[in-house]
Design an enzyme around this catalytic site. Structure first.
Site, PDB file in Angstrom:
ATOM      1  N   ASP A  75      -0.748 -27.924   3.555  1.00 53.58           N
ATOM      2  CA  ASP A  75      -0.472 -27.433   2.969  1.00 53.58           C
ATOM      3  C   ASP A  75       1.349 -27.553   3.532  1.00 53.58           C
ATOM      4  OD1 ASP A  75       1.421 -26.486   0.292  1.00 53.58           O
ATOM      5  OD2 ASP A  75       0.453 -24.359   0.848  1.00 53.58           O
ATOM      6  N   LYS A  77       4.700 -28.570   2.477  1.00 52.20           N
ATOM      7  CA  LYS A  77       5.175 -28.758   1.247  1.00 52.20           C
ATOM      8  C   LYS A  77       6.514 -29.408   2.303  1.00 52.20           C
ATOM      9  CE  LYS A  77       4.115 -25.058  -1.128  1.00 52.20           C
ATOM     10  NZ  LYS A  77       3.184 -24.371  -0.302  1.00 52.20           N
ATOM     11  N   THR A  84      12.316 -38.648   8.438  1.00 55.61           N
ATOM     12  CA  THR A  84      11.295 -37.394   9.447  1.00 55.61           C
ATOM     13  C   THR A  84      10.423 -37.260   8.295  1.00 55.61           C
ATOM     14  OG1 THR A  84      13.888 -36.513  10.258  1.00 55.61           O
ATOM     15  CG2 THR A  84      12.292 -35.210   9.819  1.00 55.61           C
ATOM     16  N   GLN A 200       1.522 -13.793  -7.278  1.00 53.12           N
ATOM     17  CA  GLN A 200       0.934 -14.872  -8.992  1.00 53.12           C
ATOM     18  C   GLN A 200       1.853 -14.932  -9.938  1.00 53.12           C
ATOM     19  OE1 GLN A 200       1.510 -17.900  -7.889  1.00 53.12           O
ATOM     20  NE2 GLN A 200      -0.044 -17.715  -5.520  1.00 53.12           N
ATOM     21  N   ARG A 221      -6.221 -14.806  -1.650  1.00 52.37           N
ATOM     22  CA  ARG A 221      -7.143 -13.466  -1.219  1.00 52.37           C
ATOM     23  C   ARG A 221      -8.187 -13.398  -2.300  1.00 52.37           C
ATOM     24  NH1 ARG A 221      -1.080 -11.876  -2.999  1.00 52.37           N
ATOM     25  NH2 ARG A 221      -1.526 -14.144  -3.533  1.00 52.37           N
TER      26      ARG A 221
END
Length: 246
Positions: A75, A77, A84, A200, A221
């Protein structure tokens, strides 16, 4: 990946919940991540490694897990100039990762798709972070509300030839209509009933997310911070299996 008339992926028997649950290794050290993986054993197959662990030696750890037969959702992003992004994706392909995120900007996605062509790497376009609500999106300078922005970026990801997108489970049903039956819809912000939401803001339970059309669920979590991570994982998998076979 195909869904039935209820928005649930077909082939539930051949693609069990274990293949769709991505455990987020959102812990500060490799030692803690290794402990989670040891604790979960064969119960968990898929792991997410993000910024926190990457900058603590997580890239080598990701390679090791992949060599041991685990699937890794890296992950990162990514977002940068086309060249690049392309060069980064080329190297990530060599690492044996299963999924990779980049922000769903059309030029970046096109560069990544070209670089990953012929590989098994599933590229995922991140639409709107699940920690963001309408005010956050406005504050970031976008003219769209989160739902509209997610749908716009989902369409751009489909056109670019991405393997899937990342979005809130709240948008999964609408996104599925846009991207069709074959793209992955990976949804973070998954919280079992009664779990702490943390930071969240757009969340859903595992069963409801699958029913909404999500193909993969990211849970961090509620598992890694649980008193008994193995029991928590088994409970989530049981809820997912129930939704898939209902």
């Amino acid at each position: 990946m195909r869904l039935d008339g209820n928005g649930i992926l077909e082939g539930a028997v051949t693609m069990p919940a274990r293949d769709r649950l991505i455990v987020g290794l959102d812990v500060p050290t490799i030692a803690e991540a290794e402990k989670v993986v040891r604790t979960l054993g064969s119960t968990a197959l898929f792991y997410k490694i993000g910024y926190q662990l990457v900058f603590a030696g997580g890239l080598e750890f990701a390679r090791d897990l992949a060599k041991d037969g685990k699937k890794i959702f890296l992950d990162m992003k990514l977002l940068d100039i086309d060249n690049t992004v392309a060069k980064g994706v080329e190297n990530i392909v060599k690492m044996g990762m299963s999924m990779l995120t980049l922000h769903a900007y059309p030029k970046a996605m096109a560069a990544a798709v070209s670089a990953a062509k012929g590989s098994d790497l599933c590229l995922l376009g991140v639409t709107v972070l699940t920690s963001m609500d309408a005010k956050d999106v406005i504050d970031a300078g976008y003219e769209y509300d989160p739902h509209t922005l997610v749908l716009r970026r989902a369409e751009q990801a489909r056109i670019a030839g991405m393997g899937g997108i990342v979005c809130s489970a709240e948008e999964a049903k609408a996104v599925r209509k846009i991207v069709g039956p074959d793209l992955a819809i990976v949804t973070p912000g998954i919280r079992p009933a009664g779990a702490d939401l943390g930071d969240q803001k757009r969340v859903m339970t595992p069963a409801d997310a699958l029913k909404a059309g999500s193909s993969h669920l990211v849970v961090a979590r509620p598992i890694v911070k649980a008193d008994d991570p193995l029991a928590a994982t088994k409970a989530i998998l049981a809820e997912m299996d129930g939704a898939l076979t209902a």
